[in-house]
Every structure is written in structure tokens, then in C-alpha cells.
Design a protein around this motif. Structure first.
Motif, PDB file in Angstrom:
ATOM      1  N   PRO A 217      -3.245  -2.233  -9.394  1.00 65.69           N
ATOM      2  CA  PRO A 217      -4.702  -2.119  -9.589  1.00 65.69           C
ATOM      3  C   PRO A 217      -5.048  -2.051 -11.078  1.00 65.69           C
ATOM      4  O   PRO A 217      -4.236  -1.608 -11.901  1.00 65.69           O
ATOM      5  CB  PRO A 217      -5.031  -0.805  -8.876  1.00 65.69           C
TER       6      PRO A 217
ATOM      7  N   SER B   4      -0.035  -2.562  -4.200  1.00 67.00           N
ATOM      8  CA  SER B   4      -0.780  -1.382  -3.769  1.00 67.00           C
ATOM      9  C   SER B   4      -2.107  -1.326  -4.512  1.00 67.00           C
ATOM     10  O   SER B   4      -2.187  -1.683  -5.696  1.00 67.00           O
ATOM     11  CB  SER B   4       0.020  -0.103  -4.032  1.00 67.00           C
ATOM     12  N   SER B   5      -3.142  -0.870  -3.806  1.00 69.24           N
ATOM     13  CA  SER B   5      -4.473  -0.755  -4.415  1.00 69.24           C
ATOM     14  C   SER B   5      -4.626   0.529  -5.209  1.00 69.24           C
ATOM     15  O   SER B   5      -5.622   0.696  -5.912  1.00 69.24           O
ATOM     16  CB  SER B   5      -5.549  -0.812  -3.315  1.00 69.24           C
ATOM     17  N   GLN B   6      -3.668   1.445  -5.084  1.00 70.11           N
ATOM     18  CA  GLN B   6      -3.701   2.663  -5.868  1.00 70.11           C
ATOM     19  C   GLN B   6      -2.274   3.124  -6.157  1.00 70.11           C
ATOM     20  O   GLN B   6      -1.353   2.842  -5.401  1.00 70.11           O
ATOM     21  CB  GLN B   6      -4.463   3.774  -5.137  1.00 70.11           C
TER      22      GLN B   6
ATOM     23  N   GLY C 188      -0.074   6.456  -6.771  1.00 67.92           N
ATOM     24  CA  GLY C 188      -0.103   7.907  -6.606  1.00 67.92           C
ATOM     25  C   GLY C 188       1.214   8.588  -6.890  1.00 67.92           C
ATOM     26  O   GLY C 188       1.415   9.754  -6.527  1.00 67.92           O
TER      27      GLY C 188
ATOM     28  N   ARG D 204       1.235   4.674  -1.449  1.00 67.53           N
ATOM     29  CA  ARG D 204       0.305   5.624  -2.076  1.00 67.53           C
ATOM     30  C   ARG D 204       1.012   6.719  -2.866  1.00 67.53           C
ATOM     31  O   ARG D 204       0.369   7.479  -3.570  1.00 67.53           O
ATOM     32  CB  ARG D 204      -0.573   6.255  -1.004  1.00 67.53           C
TER      33      ARG D 204
ATOM     34  N   GLU E 109       0.827  -1.210   0.000  1.00 67.03           N
ATOM     35  CA  GLU E 109       0.000   0.000   0.000  1.00 67.03           C
ATOM     36  C   GLU E 109       0.869   1.271   0.000  1.00 67.03           C
ATOM     37  O   GLU E 109       0.852   2.089   0.911  1.00 67.03           O
ATOM     38  CB  GLU E 109      -0.950   0.008   1.201  1.00 67.03           C
TER      39      GLU E 109
ATOM     40  N   ASP F  60      -7.666  -0.280 -12.231  1.00 67.40           N
ATOM     41  CA  ASP F  60      -8.324   0.980 -12.556  1.00 67.40           C
ATOM     42  C   ASP F  60      -7.432   2.192 -12.270  1.00 67.40           C
ATOM     43  O   ASP F  60      -7.903   3.295 -12.035  1.00 67.40           O
ATOM     44  CB  ASP F  60      -9.634   1.114 -11.772  1.00 67.40           C
ATOM     45  N   GLY F  61      -6.162   2.036 -12.300  1.00 66.10           N
ATOM     46  CA  GLY F  61      -5.258   3.146 -12.034  1.00 66.10           C
ATOM     47  C   GLY F  61      -4.955   3.940 -13.288  1.00 66.10           C
ATOM     48  O   GLY F  61      -5.571   3.768 -14.346  1.00 66.10           O
ATOM     49  N   SER F  62      -3.978   4.818 -13.172  1.00 71.34           N
ATOM     50  CA  SER F  62      -3.520   5.639 -14.294  1.00 71.34           C
ATOM     51  C   SER F  62      -1.995   5.616 -14.279  1.00 71.34           C
ATOM     52  O   SER F  62      -1.349   6.435 -13.630  1.00 71.34           O
ATOM     53  CB  SER F  62      -4.049   7.078 -14.168  1.00 71.34           C
TER      54      SER F  62
END
Length: 646
Positions: free
Chosen positions: A592, A571-573, A575, A555, A553, A594-596
Motif C-alpha cells: 500500500p 496486502s492492503s495494509q 501490520g 495483516r 491480505e 499509505d502504510g508505515s
């Protein structure tokens, strides 16, 4: 009888016109000889040098250089007074400042001897040259510049600075002798901004003076035909140091440490200044204002600026380079000491109460052998509970060692706690173990500096004003519910960090490192050991030469590097950008859907696999983009590279 000639009073019978028409002027010049010119007594170089060796400044007085001689004597007296003042007042002594003040005395002494010898040569050569006569017995220098102007051009003495030295130096000398309370307060609080202001003012004045002189030279009104190359480099250096010190004083930052990284800019600026002047003078034709102009290197100005800047850095940043030195010699010191273990005879000392003043802002702990525990508690003052362990001795002898071991405390703005153990054993180097449980008032915060050669350091529910510095030669670093920016090192021990608000920068030579819930930039480094970071709220920078890395995780930005070990990041996201490298070890990433982000990965000798549809495998490379590809994920290794859905 022979008649004698009559004597007539010529002065009564001749009128004024007759006297002027006669050769009376010649007779008067013969009767009244010209007044002999008073010659100055000859000065001897040996006498001037001997006087300077015996009493600094007296050699210059002997040569007639009164202002320079008085200035040298006065500066030495002022330096001695400052040395005595700073070594006697009650505030924390700045050891580098005392060393610099002490070194200034021999520097001034040898400069005084060198300068008087050089000045003697110039003065004696000038007198010998001025004493030369032509064939008619007339001074050959009368048609040229006067001896006084030549003497001033060859022998320099302070001008307005002499008066300023006596004025401000005398005031400081008076204050150093009287030791008023407000002066100590001013030095503790405002010395930094004062030094910064002085450096900036000196730089601005020198720069403005040089610019005005060059403008006058270009207009043809200047007296000098020489450009000094390096003066603007010295000016920029002084102003830069002053600005950095001013920012550090105002914002409580450490920008002065940038000098350690950016000091090579000084020769670069000097070289640019030299090239600009060199090409500008070459392009100048015979009819330009630069024709005939020469330039010389301002070595003295540049060296003086470097010495001043280095002195300011040494005095202001003493804690940082002393910390660097401590890191170097910690192993050597630890090897020379024999440590008692937490076995054998145990003695608990009475609770020590340390009053906390309003100005108390820092807590420094310097220990040799023993664990240190700091935590907040419902107390009004700092309380210290010390436990002494004495092994290899029994009965009265062990009790005697315990009684002679104690905790020394220095109160004030910087509260310093130092355990003093009584050495014993056959070698006389065995240190008793002194464990300390330190209770801090709940309503007070301190900047912390904790150091021990042997023992663990534990911080629990502690809040710092800003900085926390930890160091141990052999022991764990444990932090739980801590507020502040933390830096620390252990040579041989693990690191555990949980629930920290602030930045964390910790390292160990051998031991596992774990961090949970750090809100702020996180940096963990170990030579041998595994590293794990969970729920890092800021940048995560982890490194191990020989160990596995695990990041969960993350971020924000991630930088993970292992020379010999696997790396697992999930990590779920996403950043921030990721930069992950493993020389020997598998790379396992869980990302993930659905990230970018965009991915660029490679593996030198292993296999590559991925179950994310947007990522494509081409031989030994992996690439692709998920979403808009805002963040860049760079993956590089020599073993297997596996990318999975999280």
C-alpha cells in the motif's frame, strides 16, 4: 602331735582403715578377675552378599543396618504395589509410568547388592582397624574418635526419612490395596500439581540446608570442611521443573517442552558454580574462614536431579514424545501394511452410539486404513457410522472379512475410537478400508487427537476445548469452520483450511497447502508443493522447499521462504514485520502507498524494479521508507525483485 596353725577370720578382726592401708585392693583384683569384654560375632562379606542376592535388604540386616535393610524391602514392596495399582485401575494407563515403575525394581535390586558389598568392606576394615592394640595391650583408638562415631561416618543409614517412609509409604500401600474411588479421581486431576509441589519443596529444602551448612562453616561451627559443587545446580533444576509443571497444570500450557530446548543450561550452571567456588577458595588467605576448605563435585546430586526431572518429563509429556516417535516410524509402519482401496465390496455397519459422560474431555481416534470425517450434528451422544470396503475378495469370503471388522470404543474422560480390521490376502497384511463418519453433539466440545496411516481427515464445524492434533500417512487434511489450536501432519497429501479460529500449524511432505480466513497464527510447511494463505489474521509463516508461495491480505507479521519457487505477497495494509526469502524464484510484492513501513531488499542475480516513489534502487539493493517506517520489510532473493503499488 604337730600343732596346726590357727586360722583367724581376717575380715572380722581388721577394721576399715586397716584394709585401706593394706594391699587389699591388689588382692581383690587378683581374686575377682576383670569382666571380659564381649566381642561381636565376625561378619562375613560373602554371607552378606549372598543374602542380598537371594532377598534384597537381608544383607543389610545381617550387617546390623536395620533401617537401611527395612527401607529397601519396603520400597520394593511399595513399587510392586504401585505397579499393580496403576495397571489395574480403569483410568487411562500411562505407559511410561508403568515402565519406570517396572525398571525401578532391577535398579533397586542391583543397588542393594552393590551397596551391601561396599558397606561390608567399610565395616570390616573399621573393625580390623579398631581391633589393633599397642605394645601395652591397649586399644590404639581409645585416644581418637570412638568406633561408633567412625562407623557412623563411614556407613550411612536413613534418619528421620526412615520414619517418614514408613508413615507415608504405609499409607500409600494401604490405599493401593483398597483402591478407593477418590484416589483415582485425585490422581487424574491433581497428580500434576502434587508432583510439582513435591519437586519445589525438595529443591527449597535442599537449598536451604546447603545454605545453612555453608553459613555454619564460615562461622567455624560446622563439622565438615568440604563444599559440594553442584548442589545448587541440582536445586535450581528441581525447582524449575516443578514450577513449569505447576504452570502447565494451572494454565493448561506446555511449558515443560522448554526442557527439550533449554537442557544445556544444566552444565552451564554447574560450570558457573564450580568457577565461583574455585576462585573464591583461591582468593581466601590463610587467615580467612575459607582457609583449609576443600570442595568436591556433587555428581550424585546432579545426576539424581537429572534422573528425577527426566522421569517427570517422560511421564507428564508422554503424548508429545510418542507423537514424535509416531512421526518417525509412520513411514516404516505404512510400508509394512497392504491397504485395501475404496472399491469392490462395500458394507455399512450399524450405527454405533458412544455415551458422552460429564467428565469426557478428549476424543482420540487411532485408525489404520480409511477416511475419517468428524462434524457436529443434533445428536445427544457420539454416533459412528462405519463403512467397510473389502477388495480382491468376493461373496462369502468378503462378507466374512467385513463381519470380523469392527470399531472398538473405550469410554471415559478420554473417549478412544479404534477401527479393528481383519487382515486378509496372500501376505496376511492387507487391511480392509474402514471409513468413519463421526457425529459429535452440538453442545459438547472435546480436545481431539486423530491419527490414521492411510486416509484423509476432515473436520467440519468442530469446536475443541483447546487442542486439535491430526496426523495421516497418506491423505488430505481438510478443515472447515473449526475452533481450536490445530497441529497436524500428512506425509503425502494436500491441506485445505478455511475459517479457523485459533492457531494452525500444519505440514506435509508432498502436496499443495491452502488456508483461508485463519484468525490466529498460521504456519504451513511443505517439502514439495505450492502454499497459499489468504486473509490471515495473525502471524503468517509459510515455507516450501520446492514450490511457489502466495500470501494475500497478510495483516500481521509475515515470514515466507522458498528454496525453489516464486513468492507473491500482496496486502492492503502492513501490520507487522515481513521477512521474505527465495533462493531460486522471483519475488513479487504489492504494497500500500499509505502504510508505515521501511523496505530493505536485495537480489543476487536478478533485476530490481519498483513503482513506489519512496523506494530507491541502488544496483542490487532496494531501500526506502513509507510513512514513519514502523514495520520492517526484509526482502532477499537471487532472482528478480519486483515491488508494486497495491
Amino acid at each position: 602331735m604337730i600343732n596346726e596353725p590357727e586360722m583367724h577370720p581376717v575380715t572380722e578382726e581388721l577394721n576399715e582403715s586397716e584394709i585401706l592401708e593394706s594391699d587389699g585392693m591388689d588382692s581383690v583384683s587378683e581374686v575377682i578377675p576383670p569382666r571380659p569384654k564381649r566381642r561381636r560375632p565376625r561378619k562375613y562379606k560373602f554371607v552378606a552378599g549372598l543374602l542380598s542376592v537371594l532377598i534384597p535388604g537381608t544383607g543389610h540386616l545381617y550387617l546390623g543396618l536395620l533401617r537401611k535393610g527395612i527401607s529397601l524391602i519396603f520400597i520394593i514392596l511399595l513399587d510392586i504395589a504401585a505397579l499393580l495399582y496403576f495397571s489395574s485401575i480403569g483410568m487411562q494407563i500411562n505407559v511410561p509410568l508403568l515402565i519406570l515403575l517396572a525398571l525401578l525394581i532391577p535398579v533397586l535390586y542391583f543397588y542393594n547388592v552393590f551397596d551391601v558389598l561396599q558397606t561390608s568392606d567399610r565395616i570390616l576394615n573399621l573393625l580390623n582397624h579398631n581391633g589393633a592394640k599397642d605394645e601395652d595391650g591397649v586399644d590404639s583408638n581409645l585416644n581418637s574418635a570412638s568406633p561408633v562415631s567412625k562407623r557412623r561416618s563411614l556407613v550411612s543409614e536413613p534418619g528421620i526419612s526412615f520414619g517418614l517412609l514408613l508413615l507415608f509409604g504405609g499409607a500409600l500401600l494401604f490405599l493401593f490395596r483398597q483402591k478407593p474411588v477418590w484416589l483415582q479421581f485425585y490422581i487424574e486431576i491433581y497428580s500434576g500439581v502434587t508432583v510439582a509441589g513435591v519437586l519445589i519443596c525438595i529443591g527449597v529444602l535442599l537449598g536451604a540446608r546447603e545454605i545453612v551448612q555453608r553459613i555454619n562453616k564460615r562461622r567455624g561451627s560446622g563439622n565438615l570442611n568440604i563444599f559440594r559443587i553442584g548442589r545448587f545446580t541440582a536445586v535450581l533444576l528441581l525447582i524449575s521443573v516443578g514450577v513449569l509443571q505447576l504452570i502447565d497444570w494451572k494454565d493448561h500450557t506446555e511449558n515443560m517442552l522448554l526442557l527439550l530446548k533449554w537442557w544445556p543450561v544444566v552444565p552451564v550452571l554447574w560450570g558457573i558454580e564450580y568457577l565461583l567456588m574455585y576462585f573464591s577458595t583461591r582468593r581466601a588467605g590463610s587467615g580467612t574462614s575459607l582457609a583449609g576448605k576443600k570442595f568436591r563435585l556433587d555428581v550424585g546430586g546432579v545426576i539424581s536431579a537429572i534422573v528425577i526431572s527426566a522421569s517427570v518429563f517422560i511421564v507428564v509429556e508422554q503424548e508429545h514424545y510418542i507423537h514424535l516417535w509416531n512421526r518417525v516410524n509412520l513411514n516404516l509402519t505404512a510400508a509394512a501394511v497392504d491397504y485395501a482401496q475404496a472399491t469392490g465390496n462395500k458394507y455399512q455397519k450399524p450405527t454405533l452410539i458412544v455415551p458422552v459422560e460429564l467428565k469426557s474431555a478428549k476424543l482420540t481416534i487411532e485408525a489404520i486404513n480409511g477416511d475419517i470425517l468428524l462434524h457436529r450434528a443434533p445428536v445427544e451422544d457420539i454416533e459412528i457410522v462405519a463403512t467397510v470396503w473389502v477388495d480382491q475378495l468376493e461373496g462369502v469370503m468378503a462378507e466374512a472379512i467385513s463381519e470380523q471388522s469392527f470399531v472398538e470404543v473405550t469410554e471415559g474422560s478420554n473417549i478412544k475410537i479404534t477401527p479393528k480390521g481383519k487382515s486378509y490376502g496372500e501376505s496376511g497384511k492387507r487391511q480392509p478400508r474402514i471409513d468413519m463418519d463421526i457425529l459429535i453433539p452440538e453442545d459438547r466440545r472435546f480436545n481431539l487427537q486423530v491419527r490414521t496411516m492411510n486416509g484423509g481427515i476432515t473436520l467440519q464445524n468442530v469446536e475443541a476445548i483447546k487442542d486439535i492434533s491430526l496426523e495421516t500417512g497418506n491423505g488430505e487434511l481438510i478443515l472447515h469452520k473449526v475452533y481450536g489450536d490445530i497441529t497436524g501432519k500428512t506425509l503425502n497429501g494436500g491441506v485445505r483450511v478455511r475459517d479457523v479460529q485459533g492457531s494452525v500449524d500444519l505440514s506435509t511432505s508432498g502436496g499443495d497447502m491452502n488456508a483461508w480466513d485463519v484468525i490466529g497464527p498460521l504456519k504451513l510447511s511443505t517439502a514439495v508443493g505450492n502454499v497459499a494463505a489468504v486473509n490471515s489474521g495473525g502471524t503468517a509463516d509459510i515455507f516450501s522447499k520446492n514450490g511457489n508461495l502466495t500470501v494475500t491480505e497478510a495483516r500481521m507479521k509475515v515470514h515466507a521462504e522458498s528454496l525453489n519457487g516464486s513468492i507473491n505477497v500482496r496486502s492492503s495494509q502492513i501490520g507487522g514485520d515481513w521477512d521474505i526469502y527465495s533462493a531460486v524464484g522471483d519475488l513479487d510484492l504489492f504494497l500500500p502507498l499509505d502504510g508505515s513501513y521501511s523496505v530493505e531488499g536485495s537480489s543476487g542475480y536478478g533485476d530490481i524494479s519498483s513503482d513506489i516513489p519512496e523506494l530507491f534502487i541502488d544496483k542490487k539493493t532496494l531501500s526506502g521508507k513509507v510513512g514513519t517506517g514502523e514495520y520492517k520489510l526484509h526482502l532477499e532473493g537471487n532472482s528478480n525483485l519486483n515491488v508494486r503499488k497495491y
